[in-house]
Scaffold this motif. Structure first.
Motif, PDB file in Angstrom:
ATOM      1  N   PRO A  72       0.798  -1.225   0.000  1.00 59.76           N
ATOM      2  CA  PRO A  72       0.000   0.000   0.000  1.00 59.76           C
ATOM      3  C   PRO A  72       0.835   1.282   0.000  1.00 59.76           C
ATOM      4  CG  PRO A  72      -0.744  -1.507   1.699  1.00 59.76           C
ATOM      5  CD  PRO A  72       0.497  -2.089   1.120  1.00 59.76           C
ATOM      6  N   LYS A  73       2.019   1.235   0.571  1.00 58.15           N
ATOM      7  CA  LYS A  73       2.826   2.448   0.702  1.00 58.15           C
ATOM      8  C   LYS A  73       4.250   2.318   0.189  1.00 58.15           C
ATOM      9  CE  LYS A  73      -0.262   4.845   2.962  1.00 58.15           C
ATOM     10  NZ  LYS A  73      -0.892   5.991   2.365  1.00 58.15           N
ATOM     11  N   THR A 105      -2.258   5.415  -1.928  1.00 57.62           N
ATOM     12  CA  THR A 105      -2.078   3.980  -1.764  1.00 57.62           C
ATOM     13  C   THR A 105      -1.830   3.347  -3.129  1.00 57.62           C
ATOM     14  OG1 THR A 105      -4.453   3.568  -1.956  1.00 57.62           O
ATOM     15  CG2 THR A 105      -3.563   3.786   0.267  1.00 57.62           C
ATOM     16  N   THR A 108      -1.937  -3.629  -4.054  1.00 57.52           N
ATOM     17  CA  THR A 108      -0.982  -4.627  -3.590  1.00 57.52           C
ATOM     18  C   THR A 108      -0.822  -5.722  -4.634  1.00 57.52           C
ATOM     19  OG1 THR A 108      -1.604  -4.181  -1.309  1.00 57.52           O
ATOM     20  CG2 THR A 108      -0.443  -6.238  -1.745  1.00 57.52           C
TER      21      THR A 108
END
Length: 160
Positions: A72-73, A105, A108
């Protein structure tokens, strides 16, 4: 030059200059105050692309499978496997391709860079990524916005 009594005030040129300055400052400052995330998204997108390209270069240069875990980051690059099981790449920390922005974000995904330059979804290299897309999104003013889409072509190893 002597002034007439009762003629105090600003000239038209002074008023126009002040109005222009206020307009320029408003055009620059208001988007920053209102939460415009385009610049942060562009910088983080460039970091994600750079991390993926570096993973590919390490894989082809060292003839090893390199795993890039896009979270996400951040993008975490490891040799052989993802997560803590993989070997950390020397000189590359887990925070090298990351953002601290609370809004942005990334979808993933896990990508495996093969020694021959292909990008696959498994460490064995059997399934190439087909027209993959990694979206950088953010929730701004209650709306989910896609700021940038990173394209990944598995058979050629192209990352844009």
């Amino acid at each position: 030059m002597t002034m007439r009594p009762g003629a105090a005030g600003f000239t038209m040129v002074e008023l126009v200059v002040v109005m222009i300055l206020i307009g320029v400052l408003a055009a620059i400052g208001i988007p920053r105050l209102m939460g415009d995330k385009n610049m942060e998204a562009a910088v983080f997108g460039d970091q994600v692309v750079s991390g993926l390209r570096r993973a590919q270069k390490i894989a082809t240069g060292h003839r090893r499978v390199v795993c890039a875990s896009v979270g996400p980051k951040a993008v975490i690059v490891r040799l052989n496997a993802c997560g803590g099981a993989g070997l950390a790449v020397t000189g590359l920390g887990d925070g090298d391709y990351a953002t601290t922005d609370s809004v942005l974000t990334v979808k993933t995904t896990t990508l495996f860079f093969q020694p021959d330059g292909r990008i696959t979804t498994d460490a064995a290299g059997t399934t190439a990524v087909a027209n993959g897309a990694i979206d950088i999104t953010g929730n701004v003013n209650g709306q989910n916005t896609t700021f940038r889409t990173i394209r990944v072509e598995g058979t050629t190893g192209y990352v844009e």
